[in-house]
Write an enzyme that holds these catalytic residues in place. Structure first.
Site, PDB file in Angstrom:
ATOM      1  N   ARG A 295      -0.734  -9.340  12.888  1.00  0.00           N
ATOM      2  CA  ARG A 295      -1.313  -8.264  12.081  1.00  0.00           C
ATOM      3  C   ARG A 295      -2.115  -8.839  10.919  1.00  0.00           C
ATOM      4  NH1 ARG A 295       4.054  -5.264  10.965  1.00  0.00           N
ATOM      5  NH2 ARG A 295       2.916  -4.258   9.263  1.00  0.00           N
TER       6      ARG A 295
ATOM      7  N   ARG B 260      -9.999   0.432   8.317  1.00  0.00           N
ATOM      8  CA  ARG B 260      -9.563  -0.930   8.603  1.00  0.00           C
ATOM      9  C   ARG B 260     -10.631  -1.739   9.317  1.00  0.00           C
ATOM     10  NH1 ARG B 260      -3.763   0.108   8.712  1.00  0.00           N
ATOM     11  NH2 ARG B 260      -2.669  -1.780   9.227  1.00  0.00           N
TER      12      ARG B 260
ATOM     13  N   ARG C 219      10.929  -1.393  11.539  1.00  0.00           N
ATOM     14  CA  ARG C 219       9.808  -1.026  12.403  1.00  0.00           C
ATOM     15  C   ARG C 219       9.673  -2.004  13.575  1.00  0.00           C
ATOM     16  NH1 ARG C 219       4.816   0.028   8.348  1.00  0.00           N
ATOM     17  NH2 ARG C 219       3.766  -1.165   9.974  1.00  0.00           N
TER      18      ARG C 219
ATOM     19  N   LYS D  28       0.838  -1.213   0.000  1.00  0.00           N
ATOM     20  CA  LYS D  28       0.000   0.000   0.000  1.00  0.00           C
ATOM     21  C   LYS D  28       0.865   1.252   0.000  1.00  0.00           C
ATOM     22  CE  LYS D  28      -1.972  -1.113   3.954  1.00  0.00           C
ATOM     23  NZ  LYS D  28      -1.290  -2.392   4.217  1.00  0.00           N
TER      24      LYS D  28
ATOM     25  N   ARG E  92      11.835  -5.569   5.255  1.00  0.00           N
ATOM     26  CA  ARG E  92      11.585  -4.157   4.959  1.00  0.00           C
ATOM     27  C   ARG E  92      12.519  -3.284   5.803  1.00  0.00           C
ATOM     28  NH1 ARG E  92       5.732  -1.930   5.477  1.00  0.00           N
ATOM     29  NH2 ARG E  92       5.847  -3.054   7.447  1.00  0.00           N
TER      30      ARG E  92
HETATM   31  P1  AP5 Z   1       4.895  -1.581   1.958  1.00  0.00           P
HETATM   32  O1  AP5 Z   1       4.588  -0.765   0.765  1.00  0.00           O
HETATM   33  O2  AP5 Z   1       5.600  -0.952   3.085  1.00  0.00           O
HETATM   34  O3  AP5 Z   1       3.552  -2.340   2.444  1.00  0.00           O
HETATM   35  P2  AP5 Z   1       2.278  -1.808   3.228  1.00  0.00           P
HETATM   36  O4  AP5 Z   1       1.091  -2.422   2.587  1.00  0.00           O
HETATM   37  O5  AP5 Z   1       2.312  -0.330   3.347  1.00  0.00           O
HETATM   38  O6  AP5 Z   1       2.534  -2.539   4.620  1.00  0.00           O
HETATM   39  P3  AP5 Z   1       2.425  -2.008   6.123  1.00  0.00           P
HETATM   40  O7  AP5 Z   1       3.168  -2.975   6.955  1.00  0.00           O
HETATM   41  O8  AP5 Z   1       2.804  -0.576   6.200  1.00  0.00           O
HETATM   42  O9  AP5 Z   1       0.907  -2.185   6.362  1.00  0.00           O
HETATM   43  P4  AP5 Z   1       0.186  -2.230   7.704  1.00  0.00           P
HETATM   44  O10 AP5 Z   1      -1.206  -2.046   7.245  1.00  0.00           O
HETATM   45  O11 AP5 Z   1       0.430  -3.426   8.506  1.00  0.00           O
HETATM   46  O12 AP5 Z   1       0.877  -1.055   8.555  1.00  0.00           O
HETATM   47  P5  AP5 Z   1       0.389   0.398   8.962  1.00  0.00           P
HETATM   48  O13 AP5 Z   1       1.581   1.240   9.048  1.00  0.00           O
HETATM   49  O14 AP5 Z   1      -0.740   0.818   8.128  1.00  0.00           O
HETATM   50  O15 AP5 Z   1       5.711  -2.870   1.459  1.00  0.00           O
HETATM   51  C1  AP5 Z   1       6.184  -3.841   2.356  1.00  0.00           C
HETATM   52  C2  AP5 Z   1       7.593  -4.316   1.925  1.00  0.00           C
HETATM   53  O16 AP5 Z   1       7.500  -5.059   0.707  1.00  0.00           O
HETATM   54  C3  AP5 Z   1       8.599  -3.188   1.641  1.00  0.00           C
HETATM   55  O17 AP5 Z   1       9.872  -3.608   2.036  1.00  0.00           O
HETATM   56  C4  AP5 Z   1       8.521  -3.000   0.120  1.00  0.00           C
HETATM   57  O18 AP5 Z   1       9.749  -2.543  -0.412  1.00  0.00           O
HETATM   58  C5  AP5 Z   1       8.212  -4.415  -0.351  1.00  0.00           C
HETATM   59  N1  AP5 Z   1       7.315  -4.481  -1.505  1.00  0.00           N
HETATM   60  C6  AP5 Z   1       6.233  -3.699  -1.756  1.00  0.00           C
HETATM   61  N2  AP5 Z   1       5.606  -4.080  -2.894  1.00  0.00           N
HETATM   62  C7  AP5 Z   1       6.307  -5.147  -3.367  1.00  0.00           C
HETATM   63  C8  AP5 Z   1       6.166  -5.999  -4.517  1.00  0.00           C
HETATM   64  N3  AP5 Z   1       5.168  -5.832  -5.391  1.00  0.00           N
HETATM   65  N4  AP5 Z   1       7.069  -7.004  -4.682  1.00  0.00           N
HETATM   66  C9  AP5 Z   1       8.072  -7.180  -3.778  1.00  0.00           C
HETATM   67  N5  AP5 Z   1       8.271  -6.411  -2.684  1.00  0.00           N
HETATM   68  C10 AP5 Z   1       7.391  -5.411  -2.482  1.00  0.00           C
HETATM   69  O19 AP5 Z   1      -0.181   0.111  10.439  1.00  0.00           O
HETATM   70  C11 AP5 Z   1       0.664  -0.232  11.492  1.00  0.00           C
HETATM   71  C12 AP5 Z   1      -0.127  -0.323  12.794  1.00  0.00           C
HETATM   72  O20 AP5 Z   1      -0.698   0.959  13.111  1.00  0.00           O
HETATM   73  C13 AP5 Z   1      -1.327  -1.288  12.793  1.00  0.00           C
HETATM   74  O21 AP5 Z   1      -0.935  -2.610  13.100  1.00  0.00           O
HETATM   75  C14 AP5 Z   1      -2.214  -0.660  13.865  1.00  0.00           C
HETATM   76  O22 AP5 Z   1      -1.742  -0.981  15.162  1.00  0.00           O
HETATM   77  C15 AP5 Z   1      -2.007   0.829  13.646  1.00  0.00           C
HETATM   78  N6  AP5 Z   1      -2.977   1.375  12.682  1.00  0.00           N
HETATM   79  C16 AP5 Z   1      -2.703   1.966  11.484  1.00  0.00           C
HETATM   80  N7  AP5 Z   1      -3.821   2.338  10.867  1.00  0.00           N
HETATM   81  C17 AP5 Z   1      -4.851   1.981  11.694  1.00  0.00           C
HETATM   82  C18 AP5 Z   1      -6.260   2.080  11.582  1.00  0.00           C
HETATM   83  N8  AP5 Z   1      -6.851   2.638  10.492  1.00  0.00           N
HETATM   84  N9  AP5 Z   1      -7.021   1.597  12.604  1.00  0.00           N
HETATM   85  C19 AP5 Z   1      -6.441   1.058  13.711  1.00  0.00           C
HETATM   86  N10 AP5 Z   1      -5.107   0.923  13.858  1.00  0.00           N
HETATM   87  C20 AP5 Z   1      -4.316   1.380  12.855  1.00  0.00           C
HETATM   88 MG    MG Z   2       2.497   1.019   4.968  1.00  0.00          MG
END
Ligand code: AP5
Ligand code: MG
Ligand code: ZN
Length: 216
Positions: A171, A88, A160, A13, A127
């Site tokens: 997660r 979410r 992270r 994402k 990552r």
């Molecule tokens: P990346 O692009 O970083 O993936 P992402 O989908 O952004 O993954 P996240 O881990 O950020 O998602 P998340 O939803 O768990 O975390 P968030 O920060 O939102 O890519 C991942 C890796 O793969 C990278 O190394 C990249 O280079 C590689 N990659 C990407 N695309 C690729 C491809 N096509 N092929 C190969 N490699 C690839 O949330 C974190 C925490 O915050 C949650 O657990 C929760 O506690 C809290 N939180 C956040 N939002 C909310 C909400 N709305 N409600 C409640 N709690 C929330």
């Molecule tokens: Mg992300």
């Protein structure tokens, strides 16, 4: 264009949203990034959020809904925005509908990036993120030119706190239970677009662009 990027942790994402920011000139609103910023600053919100984030659990709905509501009212969202990691839960999706109604806006597309659990784990444990500018790398799929150093700003790369395998699996479980149902929620509204997230970064981007260029 008002967009949502939906998908499991590690689906890509953030990676795709950053490209879309460049190409379409609309801001990325990542609730995860905003919460991590609050954690880094040590604010009350940050302290509260960290307890949930470190366990891989969701931060309470009312907290994230409040953050997004404020953010969407900023002037840079007038031409559009990309929600990354929000909504979410069903409650968040309904709250978003309410907010947009008040602002006289609607969601144009929900990009659903589908990736299976094992691939997600591989992506997340390797990552690395830039401390200074937030750029995202992968030790194998998207490595920085120099070890531990951001190509864009020279900042230090870090892992992270919630990117340990055990936390990633939790997660993913939370995603399946709370977030996956939103796929049907938005499909019913006729705004859902599926993207094959197992392709490489460039391949996924091509799919995303072909969708966004059509609705733009
Ligand atoms: P990346 O692009 O970083 O993936 P992402 O989908 O952004 O993954 P996240 O881990 O950020 O998602 P998340 O939803 O768990 O975390 P968030 O920060 O939102 O890519 C991942 C890796 O793969 C990278 O190394 C990249 O280079 C590689 N990659 C990407 N695309 C690729 C491809 N096509 N092929 C190969 N490699 C690839 O949330 C974190 C925490 O915050 C949650 O657990 C929760 O506690 C809290 N939180 C956040 N939002 C909310 C909400 N709305 N409600 C409640 N709690 C929330
Ligand atoms: Mg992300
Ligand atoms: Zn950087």
């Amino acid at each position: 264009m008002n967009l949502i990027f939906l998908g499991a942790p590690g689906a890509g994402k953030g990676t795709q949203a950053k490209r879309a920011v460049e190409k379409y000139g609309i801001p990325q609103i990542s609730t995860g990034d905003m919460l991590r910023e609050a954690v880094a600053k040590g604010t009350e919100l940050g302290k509260k959020a960290k307890e949930y984030m470190d366990k891989g659990e969701l931060v309470p709905d009312e907290v994230v809904i409040g953050i997004v509501k404020e953010r969407l009212q900023q002037p840079d969202c007038e031409k559009g925005f990309i929600l990354d990691g929000f909504p979410r839960t069903l409650a968040q999706a309904e709250a978003l509908d309410e907010m947009l109604k008040e602002l006289g806006k609607k969601i144009d597309a929900v990009i659903n990036i589908a990736v299976p659990e094992e691939e997600v784990v591989k992506r997340i444990v390797n990552r690395r993120t830039c401390k200074k500018c937030g750029a995202v790398y992968h030790l194998i799929y998207a490595p920085p030119k120099e070890d531990n150093k951001c190509d864009k700003c020279g900042g230090e790369l870090y892992q992270r706190d919630d990117d340990k395998e055990e936390t990633v699996r939790e997660r993913y479980r939370v995603y399946k239970q709370n977030t996956e149902p939103l796929i049907e929620y938005y499909r019913k509204k006729g705004v859902l677009y599926d993207v094959d997230g197992t392709k490489d970064i460039e391949g996924v981007w091509e799919e995303v662009v072909s969708i966004l260029d059509k609705i733009k």
